[in-house]
Enzyme design. Sequence first.
Site, mmCIF file in Angstrom:
data_model
loop_
_atom_site.group_PDB
_atom_site.id
_atom_site.type_symbol
_atom_site.label_atom_id
_atom_site.label_comp_id
_atom_site.label_asym_id
_atom_site.label_seq_id
_atom_site.Cartn_x
_atom_site.Cartn_y
_atom_site.Cartn_z
ATOM 1 N N CYS A 165 0.864 -1.119 -0.086
ATOM 2 C CA CYS A 165 -0.050 0.165 -0.154
ATOM 3 C C CYS A 165 0.919 1.088 -0.185
ATOM 4 O O CYS A 165 0.492 2.340 -0.104
ATOM 5 C CB CYS A 165 -1.123 0.138 1.112
ATOM 6 S SG CYS A 165 -2.039 -1.514 1.138
ATOM 7 N N HIS A 305 -2.510 7.493 6.661
ATOM 8 C CA HIS A 305 -2.617 6.397 6.144
ATOM 9 C C HIS A 305 -4.057 5.979 6.654
ATOM 10 O O HIS A 305 -4.881 5.667 5.669
ATOM 11 C CB HIS A 305 -1.532 5.300 6.618
ATOM 12 C CG HIS A 305 -1.752 3.893 5.809
ATOM 13 N ND1 HIS A 305 -1.864 3.791 4.626
ATOM 14 C CD2 HIS A 305 -1.807 2.740 6.538
ATOM 15 C CE1 HIS A 305 -1.896 2.744 4.091
ATOM 16 N NE2 HIS A 305 -1.894 1.806 5.325
ATOM 17 N N GLU A 316 -0.579 4.932 14.430
ATOM 18 C CA GLU A 316 -0.220 6.128 13.582
ATOM 19 C C GLU A 316 -0.228 7.374 14.229
ATOM 20 O O GLU A 316 0.606 8.392 14.139
ATOM 21 C CB GLU A 316 -0.864 6.086 12.131
ATOM 22 C CG GLU A 316 -0.301 7.335 11.468
ATOM 23 C CD GLU A 316 -1.123 7.436 9.933
ATOM 24 O OE1 GLU A 316 -0.714 7.953 9.073
ATOM 25 O OE2 GLU A 316 -1.999 6.560 9.783
ATOM 26 N N LYS A 337 -9.405 7.898 3.175
ATOM 27 C CA LYS A 337 -10.211 6.691 2.955
ATOM 28 C C LYS A 337 -11.304 6.515 3.608
ATOM 29 O O LYS A 337 -11.874 5.468 3.404
ATOM 30 C CB LYS A 337 -8.983 5.739 3.793
ATOM 31 C CG LYS A 337 -7.560 5.579 2.969
ATOM 32 C CD LYS A 337 -6.881 4.382 3.697
ATOM 33 C CE LYS A 337 -5.654 4.264 2.658
ATOM 34 N NZ LYS A 337 -4.358 5.274 3.109
ATOM 35 N N HIS A 342 -9.727 2.196 0.823
ATOM 36 C CA HIS A 342 -8.464 1.832 0.688
ATOM 37 C C HIS A 342 -7.880 1.263 -0.858
ATOM 38 O O HIS A 342 -8.323 0.220 -1.054
ATOM 39 C CB HIS A 342 -7.842 0.941 1.629
ATOM 40 C CG HIS A 342 -6.515 0.683 1.675
ATOM 41 N ND1 HIS A 342 -5.486 1.520 1.198
ATOM 42 C CD2 HIS A 342 -5.635 0.224 2.698
ATOM 43 C CE1 HIS A 342 -4.303 1.222 1.514
ATOM 44 N NE2 HIS A 342 -4.355 0.426 2.684
ATOM 45 N N PHE A 403 1.679 -3.601 4.004
ATOM 46 C CA PHE A 403 2.204 -5.077 4.603
ATOM 47 C C PHE A 403 3.510 -5.360 4.122
ATOM 48 O O PHE A 403 4.064 -5.027 3.068
ATOM 49 C CB PHE A 403 1.006 -6.058 3.837
ATOM 50 C CG PHE A 403 -0.139 -6.111 4.365
ATOM 51 C CD1 PHE A 403 -0.645 -5.369 5.517
ATOM 52 C CD2 PHE A 403 -1.412 -6.724 3.646
ATOM 53 C CE1 PHE A 403 -2.100 -5.276 5.841
ATOM 54 C CE2 PHE A 403 -2.775 -6.726 4.086
ATOM 55 C CZ PHE A 403 -3.001 -6.162 5.059
#
Length: 416
Positions: A165, A305, A316, A337, A342, A403
């Site tokens: 991502c 994110h 975060e 998002k 996403h 990831f």
Amino acid sequence: MELKRVVVTGLGALTPIGNTKDEFWEGLVGGKSGAAPITYYDTEKFKTKFACELKNFNVTDFLDRKEARKMDKFAQYAMVAADEAIADSKLNLDEVNKLRVGVIWGAGIGGLETFQNEVLNFADGDGTPRFNPFFIPKMIADIAPGNISIKHGFMGPNYTTVSACASSANAMFDALNSIRLGHTDVVVTGGSEAAVTIAGMGGFNAMHALSTRNESPETASRPFDGTRDGFVLGEGAGALILEEYEHAKARGAKIYAECVGGGLSSDAHHMTAPHPDGIGVIAVMKNCLENAGLKPEDVDHINTHGTSTPLGDVAELKAIAEVFGSHAKNININSTKSMTGHLLGAAGAIEAISVILAMEHGIVPPTINHTTVDENIDPELNLTLNKAQKRDVKVAMSNTFGFGGHNACVLFKKID
């Protein structure tokens, strides 16, 4: 060696809340949700029955039908967004030195639907390998920038970054450095993804990564909310034209913003889970600020994110508090998002476009769908909840994490 300045001169967006950059921006400011029941396949047996699909999009409105059939959706989306950005930049393709124009693109997965369908077709047959001759060129993740360069004759560096991502933010940082170091004058950069497929949804469901709020899909993506239960999968593309400042100035280009820095780091912790103390995220934001030559107190806005996962959102925000200290409460923090879902490898690109347009319009888009306080989140942070806020944004940061522990961060500022 003195680094060259790099500016943004063109934008293109194809998203679940708008099929152009202007429609995208209107959707963001209006707090529009792109989530709805999936239309691409029968979801009866799937845990999650919704996603953020593109709306009213017909690829043959943009590409020749014969050419489009040779491309997976992720590559089609890339072509459409890149063409909008190139047109928006008003770059004269008959005059520009195409040896010094590159295409550096991001994709976390690539042609997933093509791979899925070809394998299913083989499994349903008699064992004879009757594969489509375009199977491999449609599937490979590097084909999107290849197609863009072939169409326009761009002969500079051409490749795809794959860091889950974080892919398109990674691509933007590579593009920034290519121009800074004098290797190119212009780079078409960004990312695309098309993973709303039976394999994509089934795979993420198996990981328990997706929201299962099937009774209310439009409210399912709820970053920072105390009842969040996973992310909502989206699709689409974002494209930016990065250009050397003097090159842009010489041709009288509109300059949206200056791209002043970026950062990369790794969590080195877990395949899918973020480090609970956000050490990799702390590192990437510090790297980004140092690379840009800016201080924490210079930043006005951060597009996080913020995927709407229980662990990721908290980690975060803890990292932001660590890096920015007392200034963190002065920053407009948001997660777009909540509206787009996403977009995996395309997330960094469309979120960078969001922060650039926030600078241009003096408005920070909201984080929608927030109804319940999470006691693990500092209440003094301004998460731009539920309604857009006016703000003179001079410096903005965009965070993306993937990831594998991949972290990427990009910084933009108003042009001096």
